[in-house]
Design a protein around this motif. Structure first.
Motif, PDB file in Angstrom:
ATOM      1  N   ALA A  35       8.709  11.179  -0.797  1.00  0.00           N
ATOM      2  CA  ALA A  35       8.568  12.041   0.376  1.00  0.00           C
ATOM      3  C   ALA A  35       8.586  11.228   1.668  1.00  0.00           C
ATOM      4  CB  ALA A  35       7.275  12.845   0.289  1.00  0.00           C
ATOM      5  N   GLY A  36       8.031  10.025   1.617  1.00  0.00           N
ATOM      6  CA  GLY A  36       8.079   9.162   2.790  1.00  0.00           C
ATOM      7  C   GLY A  36       7.339   9.700   3.989  1.00  0.00           C
ATOM      8  N   ASN A  37       6.181  10.287   3.790  1.00  0.00           N
ATOM      9  CA  ASN A  37       5.510  10.875   4.947  1.00  0.00           C
ATOM     10  C   ASN A  37       4.231  10.182   5.384  1.00  0.00           C
ATOM     11  OD1 ASN A  37       3.591  11.692   3.090  1.00  0.00           O
ATOM     12  ND2 ASN A  37       4.475  13.722   2.840  1.00  0.00           N
ATOM     13  N   CYS A  38       3.700   9.263   4.575  1.00  0.00           N
ATOM     14  CA  CYS A  38       2.401   8.723   4.951  1.00  0.00           C
ATOM     15  C   CYS A  38       2.520   7.465   5.810  1.00  0.00           C
ATOM     16  CB  CYS A  38       1.569   8.412   3.707  1.00  0.00           C
ATOM     17  SG  CYS A  38       2.087   6.942   2.834  1.00  0.00           S
ATOM     18  N   ARG A  39       3.618   6.755   5.715  1.00  0.00           N
ATOM     19  CA  ARG A  39       3.965   5.579   6.532  1.00  0.00           C
ATOM     20  C   ARG A  39       3.050   4.380   6.328  1.00  0.00           C
ATOM     21  NH1 ARG A  39       8.657   7.904   7.237  1.00  0.00           N
ATOM     22  NH2 ARG A  39       9.322   6.489   8.864  1.00  0.00           N
ATOM     23  N   ILE A  40       2.233   4.354   5.293  1.00  0.00           N
ATOM     24  CA  ILE A  40       1.352   3.200   5.110  1.00  0.00           C
ATOM     25  C   ILE A  40       2.137   2.041   4.502  1.00  0.00           C
ATOM     26  CG2 ILE A  40       0.529   3.789   2.774  1.00  0.00           C
ATOM     27  CD1 ILE A  40      -1.888   2.544   5.324  1.00  0.00           C
ATOM     28  N   CYS A  41       3.308   2.334   3.921  1.00  0.00           N
ATOM     29  CA  CYS A  41       4.043   1.314   3.176  1.00  0.00           C
ATOM     30  C   CYS A  41       5.017   0.531   4.044  1.00  0.00           C
ATOM     31  CB  CYS A  41       4.784   1.967   2.017  1.00  0.00           C
ATOM     32  SG  CYS A  41       6.070   3.071   2.576  1.00  0.00           S
ATOM     33  N   MET A  42       4.881   0.601   5.351  1.00  0.00           N
ATOM     34  CA  MET A  42       5.881  -0.030   6.223  1.00  0.00           C
ATOM     35  C   MET A  42       5.935  -1.543   6.066  1.00  0.00           C
ATOM     36  SD  MET A  42       6.320   2.172   9.594  1.00  0.00           S
ATOM     37  CE  MET A  42       4.695   2.283  10.249  1.00  0.00           C
ATOM     38  N   PRO A  77       0.828  -1.212   0.000  1.00  0.00           N
ATOM     39  CA  PRO A  77       0.000   0.000   0.000  1.00  0.00           C
ATOM     40  C   PRO A  77       0.860   1.259   0.000  1.00  0.00           C
ATOM     41  CG  PRO A  77      -0.680  -1.494   1.744  1.00  0.00           C
ATOM     42  CD  PRO A  77       0.555  -2.063   1.152  1.00  0.00           C
ATOM     43  N   ARG A  78       0.373   2.298  -0.638  1.00  0.00           N
ATOM     44  CA  ARG A  78       1.117   3.550  -0.656  1.00  0.00           C
ATOM     45  C   ARG A  78       0.154   4.719  -0.806  1.00  0.00           C
ATOM     46  NH1 ARG A  78       2.667   1.932  -6.045  1.00  0.00           N
ATOM     47  NH2 ARG A  78       3.063  -0.051  -5.059  1.00  0.00           N
ATOM     48  N   TYR A  79       0.492   5.831  -0.191  1.00  0.00           N
ATOM     49  CA  TYR A  79      -0.244   7.075  -0.427  1.00  0.00           C
ATOM     50  C   TYR A  79       0.670   8.131  -1.011  1.00  0.00           C
ATOM     51  CZ  TYR A  79      -4.273   5.435   2.222  1.00  0.00           C
ATOM     52  OH  TYR A  79      -5.355   4.727   2.654  1.00  0.00           O
ATOM     53  N   CYS A  80       1.785   8.385  -0.334  1.00  0.00           N
ATOM     54  CA  CYS A  80       2.595   9.518  -0.773  1.00  0.00           C
ATOM     55  C   CYS A  80       3.507   9.151  -1.933  1.00  0.00           C
ATOM     56  CB  CYS A  80       3.394  10.087   0.394  1.00  0.00           C
ATOM     57  SG  CYS A  80       4.631   8.976   1.052  1.00  0.00           S
ATOM     58  N   TYR A  81       3.833   7.859  -2.063  1.00  0.00           N
ATOM     59  CA  TYR A  81       4.719   7.446  -3.140  1.00  0.00           C
ATOM     60  C   TYR A  81       3.996   7.514  -4.486  1.00  0.00           C
ATOM     61  CZ  TYR A  81       7.345   4.401  -6.242  1.00  0.00           C
ATOM     62  OH  TYR A  81       8.020   3.896  -7.321  1.00  0.00           O
ATOM     63  N   HIS A  82       4.645   8.156  -5.457  1.00  0.00           N
ATOM     64  CA  HIS A  82       4.139   8.122  -6.826  1.00  0.00           C
ATOM     65  C   HIS A  82       5.345   7.920  -7.722  1.00  0.00           C
ATOM     66  CE1 HIS A  82       2.467   9.381 -10.687  1.00  0.00           C
ATOM     67  NE2 HIS A  82       1.280   9.172 -10.160  1.00  0.00           N
ATOM     68  N   ALA A 110       8.817   1.108   2.822  1.00  0.00           N
ATOM     69  CA  ALA A 110       9.267   0.410   1.614  1.00  0.00           C
ATOM     70  C   ALA A 110       9.577   1.379   0.483  1.00  0.00           C
ATOM     71  CB  ALA A 110       8.206  -0.584   1.168  1.00  0.00           C
ATOM     72  N   CYS A 111       8.945   2.554   0.489  1.00  0.00           N
ATOM     73  CA  CYS A 111       9.105   3.440  -0.656  1.00  0.00           C
ATOM     74  C   CYS A 111      10.438   4.170  -0.635  1.00  0.00           C
ATOM     75  CB  CYS A 111       7.964   4.445  -0.705  1.00  0.00           C
ATOM     76  SG  CYS A 111       7.959   5.610   0.658  1.00  0.00           S
ATOM     77  N   TYR A 112      11.115   4.177   0.503  1.00  0.00           N
ATOM     78  CA  TYR A 112      12.349   4.960   0.590  1.00  0.00           C
ATOM     79  C   TYR A 112      13.556   4.123   1.010  1.00  0.00           C
ATOM     80  CZ  TYR A 112      14.701   9.506   0.856  1.00  0.00           C
ATOM     81  OH  TYR A 112      15.505  10.584   0.623  1.00  0.00           O
TER      82      TYR A 112
HETATM   83  S1  FES Z   1       4.245   5.480   0.451  1.00  0.00           S
HETATM   84 FE1  FES Z   1       4.067   7.048   1.930  1.00  0.00          FE
HETATM   85  S2  FES Z   1       5.733   6.592   3.256  1.00  0.00           S
HETATM   86 FE2  FES Z   1       5.952   5.140   1.701  1.00  0.00          FE
END
Ligand code: FES
Ligand code: SF4
Ligand code: SF4
Ligand code: SF4
Ligand code: SF4
Lengths: 194, 523
Positions: free
Chosen positions: B42-49, B31-36, B61-63
């Motif tokens: 940006a790594g700010n939504c933290r849903i991708c942990m 899952p991801r919100y901020c990653y595109h 995972a995105c960063y």
């Molecule tokens: S997708 Fe938002 S922190 Fe990784």
């Protein structure tokens, strides 16, 4: 199944096999229909049993109504005739009857045009046109709300699904008798009259 | 190239790849919100942990770049718990707006909540409300700060892609809110894209707002006909509700990912350029003042064609037509009838930039050049027609009145024996043409366009042609049949296969090979 030749036809496969099977069984029954006997052919037994059934009801209801009139056996119900439409039949309060749109305090519809009812309606008889509400806290409202009672199957799904309690089926009206199909199509104004 | 294990599957990826990208290669969706994929991380939504073995805490995972020997778990109880918690926090102040929110149905907040959340609320406190709800931030977009999850995708889009820097995040803590800078408006040529990348319903498109619920939409892969860039799009049209929005079938256009052409974006003029599909259409063949059936219409043209010499026939094709249309025009008019065929009109170049928007507003100029060959522009044909040197003038879609002026066209209409206009929409030229033929629009056509990079791209029919209109090549082949030299094409694919055989640049191409990403013309 009895017929040996038929057995091989009954070996039907595929998703609609059950339909085909039912169809074939019916055909087989029709083909192998029993001939009427001589006694049956006179129609006397059928006529007698018909007269018996009608008279049984007549005498039972007649007796019970007479007894009710003199105050006896009141807890055994007898068949009644409602003088519809002058005398409407009493309905249980939870019967699903004709729809209405509920209102906010200011008289505007509670409906927010979310289209849940339109989506769920199995008869596809609801047609909503959404528009922007001047109050951004309401945001969306039905500019038009059309419900075609000529198509409605009174399933009540629309009431069930509404997140705003905006549509109810509690007007107590069941008869939608009109002279044309068009006049069975209710718009927002008519739905909010009740 | 580091080797790593994700959920028990081994994979080798180039150094610098993030865990999220590596998982995507294995078909594991984190899952991801901020990653595109097209924006900086940006790594700010933290849903991708995710859980990485030997690391004490969960990692985003995105960063997090992959490392040799890494063992990653994307579905362990710890990860699932974390996702649930993140969702709980994101929804603390989120309004219960789904019934009135245009995003509902394609909202990542809804989707992940159904997948991972599903908790009972533990919060008794009142939600923090923002000052305003749903307000306009520009000509095309509305913002609802309460629905925003502060992923900053929109901020990064305007900072890095358009570099117009309209958006910012203001205030702190649970008062944070996305807004445009004071005195600024979101008004750039690509502003509509922020609605697509916003994972929730905070940014909504004014043009689409409340028009249709997204679950009523069907998507047809196509190509924007707005300019020679040929951005890949999805035509979203109302499939299931014939009774709503009766006058319009197309509800919106959305960009479709093609890394070679438009990546994830389209410009605003392309995005809102769909009303012509249902508006102001020519619906039936018309000869002078009366509507005629197709058979009579083609008879009229055939009569003239049979009684005149090739040099007295002028055909003005158009770079708005598909390769298939142009090829059939070439077959009949150029090869069989030996007529004068041309497609270039002296249009004024439109606006352009160094990103997507091109000055040439025709989607298929490259294809027309490849199929019909370079020629003098329409001027020649128009001059000839004006001087009475033509018996038949056959115009495809061009608005001659706009290009050459009213007087010239009126003169042409007097001089030629038959002035045919074939096109999808009514324009001023229709009034002068003797015979108007209804062609279908790109959204009703199966075919290909060749963009300015010489890339041949597929368009697909979303729905049936409106009224009596027909595909342009089908009309031409109808005419060929009437003339007694039938072209035996079954469908557009058939025509295209013939193009691949005949025209050098298209050699080796087929609809299957073109697929969704297109194929470049051979030199
Ligand atoms: S997708 Fe938002 S922190 Fe990784
Ligand atoms: S009662 Fe059923 S059929 Fe009638 S409007 Fe509601 S959902 Fe549709
Ligand atoms: S479900 Fe309720 S709120 Fe939604 S459109 Fe129907 S009546 Fe209106
Ligand atoms: S953003 Fe998503 S969760 Fe929030 S109101 Fe809109 S649809 Fe519902
Ligand atoms: S408006 Fe949308 S894209 Fe922008 S920060 Fe909020 S949620 Fe993200």
């Amino acid at each position: 199944m009895e017929h040996p030749e038929l057995r091989k036809y009954f070996d039907v496969k595929g998703p609609f096999a059950f339909l085909r099977l039912a169809q074939m069984k019916r055909a087989w029954k029709q083909k192998n229909r029993r001939e009427l006997t001589w006694w049956e052919n006179t129609y006397i037994p059928s006529v007698v049993s018909g007269i018996y059934l009608t008279s049984a009801h007549f005498f039972r209801n007649f007796t019970l109504h007479v007894l009710h009139a003199v105050g006896l056996l009141k807890d055994i119900p007898a068949a009644v005739t409602y003088q519809y439409p002058e005398q409407p039949r009493p309905l249980s309060s939870r019967t699903r009857t004709r729809h209405r749109l509920t209102k906010r305090e200011d008289g505007s519809p509670r409906c927010v045009a979310c289209m849940m009812c339109e989506t769920v309606c199995p008869a596809r008889c609801i047609e909503i046109t959404a528009a922007e509400h001047p109050d951004p806290n309401i945001e969306k409202y039905p500019a038009e709300f059309i419900l075609d009672l000529g198509k409605c199957v009174y399933c009540g799904f629309c009431v069930e699904v509404c997140p705003e309690d905006a549509i109810r089926m509690d007007t107590g009206k069941l008869d939608t008798s009109e002279y044309s199909r068009e006049s069975m199509i209710y718009d927002k104004k008519r739905l909010m009259e009740e | 190239m580091p080797n790593l294990t994700i959920d028990g599957q081994k994979i080798e990826v180039p150094a610098g790849t993030t865990i999220l990208q590596a998982a995507e290669k294995l078909g594991i969706e984190i899952p991801r919100y901020c990653y595109h994929p097209a924006l900086p991380v940006a790594g700010n939504c933290r849903i991708c942990m995710v859980e990485v073995e030997k690391q004490p805490k969960l990692q985003i995972a995105c960063y997090t770049p992959v490392a040799a020997g890494m063992v990653v778990k994307t579905n362990s109880p710890k990860v699932l718990e974390a996702r649930k918690t993140v969702l709980e926090f994101l929804l603390v102040n989120h309004p219960l707006d789904c019934p009135v929110c245009d995003q509902a149905g394609e909202c990542k907040l809804q989707d992940y909540y159904m997948e991972h959340g599903q908790y009972d609320s533990r919060l008794a406190s009142v939600k923090v409300k923002k000052e305003k709800k749903a307000f306009s931030i520009g000509p095309t977009v509305m913002l609802d700060q309460e629905r925003c999850i502060l992923c900053t995708r929109c901020v990064r889009f305007t900072d890095h892609i358009t570099q117009t820097c309209e958006f910012g995040v203001f205030e702190r803590g649970d008062h944070s809110q996305v807004d445009v800078y004071p005195g600024k408006e979101l008004d750039n040529k690509y502003s509509g894209n922020v609605v697509d990348i916003c994972p929730v319903g905070a940014l909504t498109d004014k043009d689409f707002r409340f028009k249709c619920r997204v679950w009523y939409l069907d998507h047809t892969r196509s190509v924007c006909p707005g300019c020679s860039m040929g951005c890949n799009i999805d035509i979203d049209w109302d499939k299931s509700r014939p009774h709503t929005q009766k006058k319009e079938r197309v509800m919106r256009l959305k960009p479709r990912h093609n890394p070679n052409v438009n990546n994830y974006w389209i410009c605003d003029s392309g995005r809102y350029n769909y009303h012509f599909i249902d508006e102001n259409r020519i619906l039936s063949p018309q000869y002078l003042d009366k509507l005629v059936p197709w058979s009579e219409a083609v008879e009229r043209i055939a009569e003239i064609l049979q009684s005149t010499k090739p040099e007295r026939i002028g055909v003005l094709a158009s770079a708005q037509l598909t390769n298939e249309d142009l090829f059939v025009i070439r077959k009949l008019f150029k090869e069989t009838l030996k007529a004068h065929v041309d497609f270039k009109a002296p249009e004024r170049p439109g606006d352009s930039d160094d990103f997507l928007i091109k000055a040439d507003k025709n989607p298929n100029t490259a294809g027309a050049l490849a199929i019909l060959g370079a020629q003098a522009d329409a001027q020649t044909i128009v001059q000839k027609a004006r001087q009475g040197e033509l018996d038949l003038l056959y115009v495809f879609g061009h608005d001659l009145v706009k290009l050459f002026g009213e007087e010239t066209v009126a003169q042409i209409a007097r001089k030629v024996k038959l002035f045919v206009f074939q096109g999808s929409n009514i324009n001023d030229t229709c009034g002068y043409a003797h015979l108007n033929l209804p062609g279908s629009v790109y959204a009703e056509k199966d075919g290909t366009f060749t963009n300015c990079q010489q890339r041949v791209q597929r368009i697909r029919p979303a729905f049936f042609p409106l009224g009596d209109s027909k595909g342009d090549w089908e009309i031409v082949s109808l005419l060929a049949g009437q003339l007694g030299s039938p072209l035996s094409y079954k469908d557009s694919q058939d025509v295209f296969n013939d193009i691949a055989k005949t025209v050098a640049g298209f050699a080796g191409m087929s609809y299957e090979k073109i697929s969704d990403q297109g194929m470049v013309l051979k030199k």
